[in-house]
Enzyme design. Sequence first.
Site, PDB file in Angstrom:
ATOM      1  N   SER A 174       0.819  -1.172   0.029  1.00 40.80           N
ATOM      2  CA  SER A 174      -0.031   0.065   0.091  1.00 40.80           C
ATOM      3  C   SER A 174       0.749   1.223  -0.025  1.00 40.80           C
ATOM      4  CB  SER A 174      -1.008   0.041   1.085  1.00 40.80           C
ATOM      5  OG  SER A 174      -1.671   1.269   1.361  1.00 40.80           O
ATOM      6  N   TYR A 187      -2.536  -1.011  10.164  1.00 35.10           N
ATOM      7  CA  TYR A 187      -2.614  -1.604   8.962  1.00 35.10           C
ATOM      8  C   TYR A 187      -1.210  -1.055   7.899  1.00 35.10           C
ATOM      9  CZ  TYR A 187      -4.127  -1.202   3.968  1.00 35.10           C
ATOM     10  OH  TYR A 187      -4.328  -1.435   2.424  1.00 35.10           O
TER      11      TYR A 187
END
Length: 283
Positions: A174, A187
């Site tokens: 990400s 995350y």
Amino acid sequence: MSETEDMIHEDALPGHEAVLEPKPDWEPRYRGSGRLEGKVALITGADSGIGRAVAALYAREGADVAILYLCEHDDAAKTAEIVRGEGREALTIAGDVGDKAFCDQAVAQVIGKFGRIDVLVNNAGEQHPDKDITDITEEQLRRTFQTNIFGMFFLTQAARPHLKKGAAIVNCTSVTMYQGSKELLDYSSTKGAITAFTRSLSENLVGEGIRVNAVAPGPIWTPLNPSGGASPEKLAHFGEATPMGRPGQPNEVAPAFLFLACDDASYMSGQVLHPNGGTIVNG
């Protein structure tokens, strides 16, 4: 429903694409050219979002697809319908990638049906917004790591004996790994681990003729975000901070997964591609 599914559904994750408005764009944008002809791809989180778009594109390029997903059976059935609509075979398998026994069993099912695995896409993930690090419970911390990085280890371990020379692994990291994210501490930490895992696994397998790469999407319109992955304040302006001023669509990310899976990327391993709306990062 298992304890894992109960806990994940506390904040409506992973979320139904069938009820998401507006609907994400998953349709491939061009005709297939046989770049994955005769191959078998195993894709986690393939019921919706990026995973569905990758499954659709891989099928258009000639691959049969194993669709791994947690519990959104209606979305998974739709993805299977899409794959079959491209003239390819689909296999749906529901379960928790954070459970090693499930990963072993899922790979056995794929081998039982297709006899091979040529492309492994580790895409499944979860995220939970918290404004203060003290708000992150031990259960949530363990669960996020269990899904996002332990699952990649477990599935790769299970698939490894079946990956031959010419196989490819594509992991989903990400933009938060490179930029950080003040509301996604756990995350973004897992995404850093995924990038390190990608680079290290590449070094481990490149001599065997198996390529390992990753894709680091920016803000992409998928069920993960409105179903719990983004706070209401963030969701109201989702994607606006990118240079392009908008969120991306799943079918704008899927071609990066295709490129890394096929022979077009035959001289690439240990690398990360960045479909992120123009945000400059150190790759």
